[in-house]
Motif scaffolding. Structure first.
Motif, PDB file in Angstrom:
ATOM      1  N   VAL A  36     -14.069  35.292  -6.963  1.00 24.87           N
ATOM      2  CA  VAL A  36     -12.991  35.904  -6.181  1.00 24.87           C
ATOM      3  C   VAL A  36     -12.828  35.166  -4.854  1.00 24.87           C
ATOM      4  O   VAL A  36     -11.706  34.842  -4.432  1.00 24.87           O
ATOM      5  CB  VAL A  36     -13.284  37.402  -5.928  1.00 24.87           C
ATOM      6  N   ALA A  37     -13.965  34.864  -4.190  1.00 26.97           N
ATOM      7  CA  ALA A  37     -13.918  34.151  -2.920  1.00 26.97           C
ATOM      8  C   ALA A  37     -13.331  32.756  -3.100  1.00 26.97           C
ATOM      9  O   ALA A  37     -12.511  32.295  -2.292  1.00 26.97           O
ATOM     10  CB  ALA A  37     -15.323  34.059  -2.324  1.00 26.97           C
ATOM     11  N   SER A  38     -13.731  32.088  -4.189  1.00 26.43           N
ATOM     12  CA  SER A  38     -13.216  30.744  -4.466  1.00 26.43           C
ATOM     13  C   SER A  38     -11.719  30.769  -4.724  1.00 26.43           C
ATOM     14  O   SER A  38     -10.972  29.909  -4.247  1.00 26.43           O
ATOM     15  CB  SER A  38     -13.962  30.149  -5.663  1.00 26.43           C
ATOM     16  N   SER A  39     -11.268  31.785  -5.482  1.00 24.54           N
ATOM     17  CA  SER A  39      -9.843  31.898  -5.807  1.00 24.54           C
ATOM     18  C   SER A  39      -9.001  32.175  -4.561  1.00 24.54           C
ATOM     19  O   SER A  39      -7.929  31.601  -4.376  1.00 24.54           O
ATOM     20  CB  SER A  39      -9.650  33.014  -6.831  1.00 24.54           C
ATOM     21  N   ARG A  40      -9.505  33.052  -3.698  1.00 25.84           N
ATOM     22  CA  ARG A  40      -8.750  33.397  -2.492  1.00 25.84           C
ATOM     23  C   ARG A  40      -8.639  32.214  -1.544  1.00 25.84           C
ATOM     24  O   ARG A  40      -7.596  31.966  -0.933  1.00 25.84           O
ATOM     25  CB  ARG A  40      -9.434  34.563  -1.768  1.00 25.84           C
ATOM     26  N   GLN A  41      -9.728  31.458  -1.410  1.00 30.56           N
ATOM     27  CA  GLN A  41      -9.761  30.354  -0.448  1.00 30.56           C
ATOM     28  C   GLN A  41      -9.362  29.016  -1.076  1.00 30.56           C
ATOM     29  O   GLN A  41      -9.255  28.011  -0.371  1.00 30.56           O
ATOM     30  CB  GLN A  41     -11.169  30.243   0.139  1.00 30.56           C
ATOM     31  N   LEU A  42      -9.178  29.024  -2.419  1.00 37.42           N
ATOM     32  CA  LEU A  42      -8.870  27.795  -3.167  1.00 37.42           C
ATOM     33  C   LEU A  42      -9.910  26.705  -2.869  1.00 37.42           C
ATOM     34  O   LEU A  42      -9.578  25.551  -2.620  1.00 37.42           O
ATOM     35  CB  LEU A  42      -7.457  27.312  -2.846  1.00 37.42           C
ATOM     36  N   ALA A  65     -15.965  24.478 -10.785  1.00 41.81           N
ATOM     37  CA  ALA A  65     -14.544  24.611 -11.110  1.00 41.81           C
ATOM     38  C   ALA A  65     -13.704  24.613  -9.837  1.00 41.81           C
ATOM     39  O   ALA A  65     -14.126  25.151  -8.814  1.00 41.81           O
ATOM     40  CB  ALA A  65     -14.291  25.892 -11.909  1.00 41.81           C
ATOM     41  N   THR A  66     -12.524  24.012  -9.948  1.00 38.65           N
ATOM     42  CA  THR A  66     -11.597  23.982  -8.820  1.00 38.65           C
ATOM     43  C   THR A  66     -10.388  24.862  -9.149  1.00 38.65           C
ATOM     44  O   THR A  66      -9.737  24.658 -10.184  1.00 38.65           O
ATOM     45  CB  THR A  66     -11.122  22.546  -8.548  1.00 38.65           C
ATOM     46  N   PRO A  67     -10.074  25.844  -8.315  1.00 36.25           N
ATOM     47  CA  PRO A  67      -8.953  26.747  -8.588  1.00 36.25           C
ATOM     48  C   PRO A  67      -7.622  26.141  -8.126  1.00 36.25           C
ATOM     49  O   PRO A  67      -7.573  25.414  -7.139  1.00 36.25           O
ATOM     50  CB  PRO A  67      -9.298  27.985  -7.759  1.00 36.25           C
ATOM     51  N   GLU A  68      -6.586  26.476  -8.874  1.00 36.01           N
ATOM     52  CA  GLU A  68      -5.230  26.045  -8.500  1.00 36.01           C
ATOM     53  C   GLU A  68      -4.295  27.227  -8.653  1.00 36.01           C
ATOM     54  O   GLU A  68      -4.268  27.880  -9.701  1.00 36.01           O
ATOM     55  CB  GLU A  68      -4.770  24.883  -9.392  1.00 36.01           C
ATOM     56  N   PHE A  78      -9.904  24.432 -13.187  1.00 27.98           N
ATOM     57  CA  PHE A  78     -10.222  23.156 -13.827  1.00 27.98           C
ATOM     58  C   PHE A  78     -11.672  22.835 -13.491  1.00 27.98           C
ATOM     59  O   PHE A  78     -12.030  22.747 -12.318  1.00 27.98           O
ATOM     60  CB  PHE A  78      -9.322  22.036 -13.280  1.00 27.98           C
ATOM     61  N   GLY A  79     -12.501  22.679 -14.504  1.00 30.39           N
ATOM     62  CA  GLY A  79     -13.900  22.409 -14.225  1.00 30.39           C
ATOM     63  C   GLY A  79     -14.709  22.232 -15.483  1.00 30.39           C
ATOM     64  O   GLY A  79     -14.156  21.946 -16.551  1.00 30.39           O
ATOM     65  N   TYR A  80     -15.997  22.419 -15.340  1.00 27.52           N
ATOM     66  CA  TYR A  80     -16.886  22.222 -16.479  1.00 27.52           C
ATOM     67  C   TYR A  80     -18.132  23.074 -16.320  1.00 27.52           C
ATOM     68  O   TYR A  80     -18.492  23.473 -15.210  1.00 27.52           O
ATOM     69  CB  TYR A  80     -17.260  20.743 -16.614  1.00 27.52           C
TER      70      TYR A  80
END
Length: 219
Positions: A36-42, A65-68, A78-80
């Motif tokens: 959630v934190a990663s998604s919010r802050q991209l 993973a990198t969020p877009e 996108f990640g692994y």
């Protein structure tokens, strides 16, 4: 996907719910919060976690993973991920061996302490037996008898404290980080040290701090 998590790609391409259901109950909350934190802050997401693999039981995974952000407001990742179970098993085995070595070192140290501690106990027992004999002769003198019994109690208390210190030192325990006063631990250490060195060597202690630290008191 089939090999790593035991799911068909079609099961998670559009909806990752099936994958989330596999997360270990001790890890699911931390993984969700980090995502959630990663998604919010991209910002790039990274985590290590366990899953209940349908064929392999518990499996450790590591993911990056990198969020877009998409035009509809949803997030695409996108990640692994890869299986790190063997690595985690090696880490746990290494930790077990280190603990085993530490325990062996503690037992070796206990052997060094044994001679001095035995001398300490002999002194305590001599005090108890001596005052017990005196008490027999002072049965008609209540005041003196009370003093003799008090000395016996004091000696028994010293023996009890010594046993507690020995048990605390030798016990096999997991790390336990607690708020402790180092001054108290130091004073207990001095008591044990006193048992291992000649009586003609004086120990001078100046322990004044009353501060607390977070540490394992046994260590």
């Amino acid at each position: 996907i089939v090999d790593i998590v035991g799911l068909n790609p079609d099961q998670v391409r559009d909806d990752a719910t099936a994958f989330y259901r596999m997360f270990h109950e001790l890890d699911i909350d931390s993984v969700k919060m980090s995502m959630v934190a990663s998604s919010r802050q991209l910002k790039t997401w990274h985590n290590r976690y366990r899953i209940h693999h349908p064929q392999k039981d518990i499996v450790w995974l590591e993911g990056h993973a990198t969020p877009e952000r998409l035009s509809d407001g949803s997030t695409q990742w996108f990640g692994y991920i890869w299986d790190i179970t063997a690595q985690k098993n090696e880490e746990q085995e290494k930790s077990r061996l280190i603990n085993q070595l530490n325990q062996a070192n503690k037992m070796q140290a206990m052997g060094t302490l044994a001679g001095g501690i035995a001398h300490d106990f002999n002194n305590i027992l001599a005090s108890i037996l001596g005052y017990a004999d005196l008490a027999k002769f002072n049965l008609q003198d209540p005041k003196q008898l009370h003093q003799d019994i008090t000395q016996i109690e004091n000696a028994a208390q010293r023996a009890s404290e010594l046993v507690k210190q020995i048990l605390a030192f030798s016990r096999r325990t997991e790390d336990s980080m607690l708020p402790i006063k180092p001054s108290i631990s130091l004073k207990e250490a001095v008591k044990l040290l006193r048992s291992t060195i000649p009586a003609n060597i004086e120990i001078e202690q100046k322990i004044w701090s009353k501060s607390y630290i977070l540490a394992d008191p046994t260590k």
